[in-house]
Design an enzyme around this catalytic site. Structure first.
Site, PDB file in Angstrom:
ATOM      1  N   ASP A 104       0.859  -1.157  -0.184  1.00 55.39           N
ATOM      2  CA  ASP A 104       0.028   0.097  -0.148  1.00 55.39           C
ATOM      3  C   ASP A 104       0.728   1.197  -0.024  1.00 55.39           C
ATOM      4  OD1 ASP A 104      -2.156  -1.635   0.363  1.00 55.39           O
ATOM      5  OD2 ASP A 104      -2.014  -1.668   2.466  1.00 55.39           O
ATOM      6  N   GLU A 126     -11.427   1.141  -3.473  1.00 51.87           N
ATOM      7  CA  GLU A 126     -10.589   1.478  -2.265  1.00 51.87           C
ATOM      8  C   GLU A 126      -9.433   2.143  -2.823  1.00 51.87           C
ATOM      9  OE1 GLU A 126     -10.418  -2.298  -0.602  1.00 51.87           O
ATOM     10  OE2 GLU A 126      -8.684  -2.720  -1.501  1.00 51.87           O
TER      11      GLU A 126
END
Length: 520
Positions: free
Chosen positions: A15, A186
């Site tokens: 991420d 997301e």
């Protein structure tokens, strides 16, 4: 032309979020149940990175007590505005409830503030966007009109007042991804590039169907139109035999020379579709055509070797293979499992050694065991340690562990039975334990070594430096350390461990040195 090797941050660094401040680049990744949280990196050339430390490095910032594997700190975003750095992220609790907060600093290498928790901020993967005196928050949520298919999510935007630490005004739904079947929208990031506002989104889930998609609008609140060439980056169409998989969660960064690049996560496989290292940070070039980004032009995929950014190469000191514990602080590569409670470790009680005091907590539970570990960063590696340990009771153990989570790991530990010292290799698979090998050891001074060649793991020991290594076990299947068997979102750690396994104890274990070396 100069090239670089992907991944630029090997091992469990998922991420990624990155920014440029002048001619400096900063990058953060998620950290889940490990403490300190949110590792922070600095670079001058976007390829070579040094770790400055962690953003959440105080218990007042991060309480991970009893947090389950792969819960805790999820995807962060780092931003900079008017002399202040911001990091915003989600803490996910054991009931999977999501709690979003941000912290700030004027010096990224210094202390960051305690968290500012946000109310009425549903979803995960928050991001901040500064635009003409206003600041906007983006996240994901269940669509206000309900989900039309499984994991159907809505990317939403709302103004935030950073002086008061609260969201203000109306929430706006701005996009719901490129493909209805992709699901799990997301990881949204907003950018203003030229006359357009762009939102990049991770969709398809963080597994094999992961992807980066993009939409744009003339106005920050929309409406946003999706790019007809979406997804702009994915490997899901390349099949499961391709060596780089689950590509997604992109972050666009412009260099101070005007080039564009994208950081993203991906995984390397070994021994089939098995990902022991978890999700890693990769880098890909970007050009613009018709005011849309093209990632890895002419290739359309991540490569292990790519032409480097047009920036002066800036390397940092290469970490030594050996960590000798002769300095007063732990290197930032080391982590604890959950927030450390009690003074169970020391670099000063026995100078030149890392001392771990035995705690009753074990790796098999959701506590804070006497464990200090670092990420596995290579598909093949050698790790070794010199241990001095005098167990005082049956059940006291210390040694080297390979950890994916509480139910999937190896423990290579020294213990005592009467006047005998015993080395054991214990495999824990799906919560069930099996002893793979054991041998007597001449005393409590021993060196332990593991050699991994992709998924072939071998374990050795010796009592003195001049001795030959003795084989305990060879050809052990390492695939239990993969996300594909162990589940979750993390990667493998190699750690030092000491436990009294439920009993009170005043015993300690001293680790003289620790070696970690990647192999080609």
């Amino acid at each position: 032309m100069r090239t670089f090797q992907n991944p630029v941050l090997p091992g469990f660094y998922p991420d990624p979020s990155a920014i440029r401040v002048g001619e400096d680049y900063y990058l953060v990744t998620s950290s889940f149940e490990y403490f300190p949280g949110v590792p922070l990196f600095h670079s001058k050339d976007m390829v070579n990175w040094r770790q400055l430390g962690h953003i959440l490095d105080r218990p007042s910032q991060l309480n991970l007590d009893h947090i389950a594997p792969s819960m805790g700190i999820w995807a962060p975003t780092i931003r900079y505005h008017n002399g202040t750095f911001y990091m915003i992220t989600t803490y996910v609790d054991n009931e999977k409830q999501q709690h979003n907060f941000y912290v700030t600093a004027t010096d990224p290498a210094g202390d960051w503030s305690d968290p500012v928790w946000l109310e009425d901020a549903p979803g995960i993967d928050p991001s901040l966007f500064f635009d003409d005196g206003r600041v906007y928050y983006t996240g994901n949520r269940v669509p206000p009109g309900g989900q039309e298919y499984p994991k159907h999510m809505d990317i939403w935007l709302q103004e935030i007042d950073l002086s008061q630490g609260r969201l203000i005004g109306e929430k706006y739904s701005i996009w719901q991804g490129a493909l209805k079947v992709a699901h799990a929208q997301e990881g949204a990031h907003l950018y203003k590039i030229g006359e357009w506002y762009y939102v990049t989104v991770a969709e398809g889930g963080t597994g094999h169907t992961h992807a980066v998609t993009i939409a744009r609008s003339r106005k920050v609140k929309g409406p946003y139109e999706g790019h007809k060439a979406n997804p702009i980056l994915t490997h899901r169409h390349l099949g499961r035999e391709f060596p780089i998989v689950n590509v997604g969660h992109g972050e666009l960064v412009e260099t101070h020379h005007g080039e564009w690049w994208m950081f993203c996560l991906a995984s390397r496989t070994a021994g089939g579709y098995y990902r022991n290292l978890g999700r890693e940070t990769f880098l890909a070039p970007v050009i613009w055509e018709n005011e849309w980004p093209v990632v890895s032009p002419g290739k359309g995929m991540l490569e292990f070797e790519t032409v480097a950014p047009n920036l002066p190469e800036h390397t940092w000191e290469i970490p030594s293979v050996r960590e000798d514990f002769n300095v007063p602080e732990l290197s930032p590569v080391w982590n604890f499992l959950r927030t450390p409670r009690g003074e169970f470790w020391s670099l000063t009680e026995h100078p030149g050694y890392l001392r771990l005091k035995l705690k009753p907590e074990q790796l098999t539970a959701q506590g804070n065991p006497s464990f200090i570990g670092r990420r596995q960063q290579h598909l093949s590696f050698i790790a070794a340690v010199r241990l001095i340990f005098e167990p005082q009771a049956d059940g006291e153990v210390a040694g080297l562990v390979l950890l994916h989570n509480a139910n999937f790991h190896f423990r290579f530990v020294l213990s005592r039975e009467g006047d005998r010292y015993i080395l054991r290799l214990i495999e824990r698979f799906e919560g069930e334990e099996k002893e793979l090998g054991s041998d007597r050891c001449d005393g409590g001074r021993v060196q332990l070594k593991v050699e991994a060649r992709h998924q072939d793991y071998s374990f050795y020991f010796r009592t003195e430096e001049a001795d030959e290594w003795k084989t305990l076990c060879t050809n052990v299947d390492g695939r239990l350390l993969s996300t594909d068997l162990a589940g979750g979102f993390t990667g493998t750690y190699i750690g030092l461990y000491a436990s009294s396994q439920g009993a009170p104890s005043t015993t300690f274990a001293d680790f003289d040195w620790f070696d970690y070396e990647g192999l080609n």
